[in-house]
Write a protein that holds these residues in place. Structure first.
Motif, PDB file in Angstrom:
ATOM      1  N   ASN A 362       0.823  -1.218   0.000  1.00 55.66           N
ATOM      2  CA  ASN A 362       0.000   0.000   0.000  1.00 55.66           C
ATOM      3  C   ASN A 362       0.853   1.264   0.000  1.00 55.66           C
ATOM      4  O   ASN A 362       0.588   2.216  -0.746  1.00 55.66           O
ATOM      5  N   LEU A 363       1.887   1.298   0.834  1.00 58.78           N
ATOM      6  CA  LEU A 363       2.715   2.494   0.945  1.00 58.78           C
ATOM      7  C   LEU A 363       3.518   2.751  -0.325  1.00 58.78           C
ATOM      8  O   LEU A 363       3.602   3.886  -0.806  1.00 58.78           O
ATOM      9  N   VAL A 364       4.113   1.715  -0.883  1.00 59.74           N
ATOM     10  CA  VAL A 364       4.928   1.928  -2.084  1.00 59.74           C
ATOM     11  C   VAL A 364       4.049   2.283  -3.281  1.00 59.74           C
ATOM     12  O   VAL A 364       4.488   3.000  -4.192  1.00 59.74           O
ATOM     13  N   SER A 365       2.801   1.825  -3.300  1.00 61.16           N
ATOM     14  CA  SER A 365       1.906   2.181  -4.400  1.00 61.16           C
ATOM     15  C   SER A 365       1.557   3.666  -4.385  1.00 61.16           C
ATOM     16  O   SER A 365       1.409   4.283  -5.439  1.00 61.16           O
ATOM     17  N   VAL A 366       1.407   4.226  -3.196  1.00 56.66           N
ATOM     18  CA  VAL A 366       1.161   5.669  -3.086  1.00 56.66           C
ATOM     19  C   VAL A 366       2.325   6.448  -3.690  1.00 56.66           C
ATOM     20  O   VAL A 366       2.143   7.377  -4.482  1.00 56.66           O
ATOM     21  N   GLN A 367       3.550   6.062  -3.333  1.00 55.31           N
ATOM     22  CA  GLN A 367       4.730   6.757  -3.833  1.00 55.31           C
ATOM     23  C   GLN A 367       4.859   6.614  -5.346  1.00 55.31           C
ATOM     24  O   GLN A 367       5.140   7.596  -6.049  1.00 55.31           O
ATOM     25  N   ALA A 368       4.656   5.410  -5.854  1.00 54.79           N
ATOM     26  CA  ALA A 368       4.763   5.189  -7.300  1.00 54.79           C
ATOM     27  C   ALA A 368       3.712   5.993  -8.058  1.00 54.79           C
ATOM     28  O   ALA A 368       3.992   6.568  -9.117  1.00 54.79           O
ATOM     29  N   SER A 369       2.502   6.065  -7.524  1.00 55.64           N
ATOM     30  CA  SER A 369       1.434   6.819  -8.183  1.00 55.64           C
ATOM     31  C   SER A 369       1.734   8.314  -8.206  1.00 55.64           C
ATOM     32  O   SER A 369       1.493   9.001  -9.206  1.00 55.64           O
ATOM     33  N   ARG A 370       2.284   8.842  -7.116  1.00 58.82           N
ATOM     34  CA  ARG A 370       2.608  10.266  -7.050  1.00 58.82           C
ATOM     35  C   ARG A 370       3.725  10.621  -8.040  1.00 58.82           C
ATOM     36  O   ARG A 370       3.635  11.617  -8.757  1.00 58.82           O
ATOM     37  N   ILE A 371       4.781   9.806  -8.087  1.00 53.51           N
ATOM     38  CA  ILE A 371       5.881  10.086  -9.016  1.00 53.51           C
ATOM     39  C   ILE A 371       5.395   9.988 -10.453  1.00 53.51           C
ATOM     40  O   ILE A 371       5.746  10.817 -11.307  1.00 53.51           O
ATOM     41  N   SER A 372       4.559   8.994 -10.739  1.00 56.48           N
ATOM     42  CA  SER A 372       4.056   8.808 -12.099  1.00 56.48           C
ATOM     43  C   SER A 372       3.206   9.984 -12.554  1.00 56.48           C
ATOM     44  O   SER A 372       3.342  10.466 -13.686  1.00 56.48           O
ATOM     45  N   THR A 373       2.333  10.477 -11.680  1.00 54.18           N
ATOM     46  CA  THR A 373       1.510  11.637 -12.027  1.00 54.18           C
ATOM     47  C   THR A 373       2.379  12.857 -12.313  1.00 54.18           C
ATOM     48  O   THR A 373       2.146  13.602 -13.267  1.00 54.18           O
ATOM     49  N   HIS A 374       3.408  13.063 -11.487  1.00 52.97           N
ATOM     50  CA  HIS A 374       4.320  14.190 -11.696  1.00 52.97           C
ATOM     51  C   HIS A 374       5.004  14.101 -13.059  1.00 52.97           C
ATOM     52  O   HIS A 374       5.107  15.107 -13.787  1.00 52.97           O
TER      53      HIS A 374
END
Length: 506
Positions: A362-374
């Motif tokens: 769950n935690l790493v998915s949040v980070q991956a999603s944020r970087i991808s959107t950026h």
């Protein structure tokens, strides 16, 4: 033509949704309109102005999702982007705001994994789990499908919402329908492949595998994957568009909510279907054959629906490598879990495996999603921000003043209080009259911290590397990361329990 700074600032503020990089969307949209290019229906870049005449390039798989982006941009557009990056170099999302948005879904997701662990502890004594022990190998890849399917869809839709690509009602429903149909198609194929992979691993471990057990594993895997994917997909869509209406950044809440009760729902369906099919296996085996045939006959229907939207149509061809690779990685974690559960000296590990794996994913998915959107909103595929030219330094994920470094540190710090709460909840539910031993708590927290630390480093490296290669991180990164989380979590937890047994802590 000169674009006034004030208009850039107004557009930037109007499109800000709380994630670093999304504040640029106004200016990104303006320079994409100035360059006048668009991706054609066949995936080629059609020049719309003299400045791009004669230039053509194949669109990457991320282009249909953000059709305003294109690989070829004018020098004026690049200078405008650099100017915007300088203006917004300071922090744009407070740590307090980020924590508040992530905390609630993180706790809900953790409670879901705790419930899944408690349920797995109960159902492992059922007849079907005792008779066909390979079902335990099936648990990590089936639970991991939320990372392969639900979280990737949540990340894709969050990016589309942040990029304002769903303002049109027709486009929104086409995007939703295409992604849901794609997910059902992928769930069917992955369910079949997972059962075959478990059959192979079980045969390699025991040297035999009855055909009736293979059919039951196939029926259970297909039914669980199909129904769980459908239910969770509907929930994910509602969460993303509901958070958009409430002014909450979907990147912070969509992927944890997608996993919040995903483990519990999936594991409940897995236990129920396996026990139900087990009751039919001896006297009515044809029921299992009919069930398998039904799911396979629906595959052309899902393919036809998903091919109507460009983003899901491209993923029909190119989105298989990460999810199949992730399924294989998770199956290896399942084999480790099966062997440790069968060891009487490591009793109790089955309760904590879904917790440590779920929290890390769950935690790493949040980070991956944020970087991808950026990256989607500020850079063309293949173009990396300054300071991210390579992924050889593991500490660049944490040390720095950027938004991604801040979010990585926040996510890592959430592990300690979160896991302490979840461990004590497990002890209370199991009727424990004393607190967990200090040694167990230290080893469990150390295993979880190590897992999340390595996953956040892998996320920073993998997302940027995929973007540099022209791949869409929303579809490719999360399956690898959640599968790696399952493998690391199960291995580190097994090591912790082995150390406890060697020391003599019961």
């Amino acid at each position: 033509m000169v674009v006034p700074k004030s208009s850039d600032r107004t557009l930037s503020q109007s499109s800000h949704l709380g994630t670093h990089g999304s504040q640029h969307y106004g200016s990104v949209q303006s320079f994409s309109q100035l360059s006048g290019s668009h991706c054609g229906s066949h995936g080629s870049l059609s020049p719309g102005s003299d400045g791009l005449a004669g230039e053509s390039q194949d669109c990457s798989e991320s282009d249909p999702l953000l059709s305003g982006e294109h690989p070829n941009v004018s020098r004026f557009s690049q200078s405008m982007r650099a100017k915007d990056a300088q203006v917004s170099s300071g922090p744009t999302e407070s740590v307090c705001s980020m924590v508040l948005q992530i905390l609630v879904p993180f706790v809900l997701a953790g409670l879901g994994t705790v419930s899944a662990g408690m349920l797995l502890d109960v159902v492992q004594s059922w007849d079907v789990f005792q008779e066909i022990s390979e079902i335990l190998i099936l648990v990590p890849p089936i639970l991991g499908m939320k990372g392969n399917l639900e979280m990737t869809m949540a990340s894709r839709l969050s990016t589309a919402v942040n990029a304002r690509k769903t303002d049109s009602t027709k486009e929104k429903w086409m995007l939703i329908g295409g992604n849901l149909a794609l997910k059902q198609f992928q769930a069917t194929v992955l369910g079949l492949l997972a059962s075959l992979m478990v059959t192979l691993l079980g045969w390699m471990a025991d040297g035999q595998m009855p055909f009736s057990h293979i059919v039951l594993l196939c029926s259970t895997s297909l039914s669980t994957a199909f129904l769980a994917s459908l239910l969770q997909g509907i929930v994910v869509v509602g969460v993303i568009f509901g958070s958009k209406r409430m002014g909450i950044n979907p990147d912070n809440v969509a992927t944890p909510i997608a996993a919040s009760f995903g483990d519990l729902i999936t594991l409940s369906l897995l236990a129920w279907f396996s026990q139900w099919f087990y009751s039919f296996m001896e006297f009515y085996p044809y029921v299992l054959y009919l069930v398998d045939l039904l799911y396979l006959c629906l595959i052309p229907v899902w393919m036809a629906i998903s091919s109507k939207h460009p983003s899901s149509h491209i993923l029909l061809r190119s989105g298989w490598e990460p999810i199949i690779s992730a399924m294989v990685i998770s199956s290896i974690g399942g084999l480790i879990l099966d062997k440790t559960v069968s060891d009487p000296n490591l009793i109790g590990i089955v309760v904590y495996a879904p917790v440590i794996n779920g929290v890390g994913g769950n935690l790493v998915s949040v980070q991956a999603s944020r970087i991808s959107t950026h990256l989607h909103l500020n850079y063309s595929p293949g173009e990396l921000p300054a300071g991210s030219r390579s992924c050889f330094s593991p500490f660049q994920a944490f040390f720095g003043s950027g938004a991604h470094q801040r979010s990585a540190k926040v996510l890592l710090l959430l592990v300690l209080p979160g896991q302490l709460i979840f461990v004590h909840i497990i002890y209370v539910i199991k009727g424990g009259l004393t607190l967990p031993s200090l040694l167990f708590t230290v080893l469990f927290l150390s295993a979880s911290l190590t897992q999340v630390f390595l996953l956040l480093i892998a996320a920073d490296c993998l997302v940027h590397c995929l973007w540099k290669r022209g791949k869409d991180p929303d579809s490719c990164s999360i399956p690898y990361l959640t599968a790696l989380g399952d493998l690391l979590g199960t291995a580190l937890l097994s090591l912790a329990f082995l150390l406890l047994w060697c020391i003599g802590d019961s």
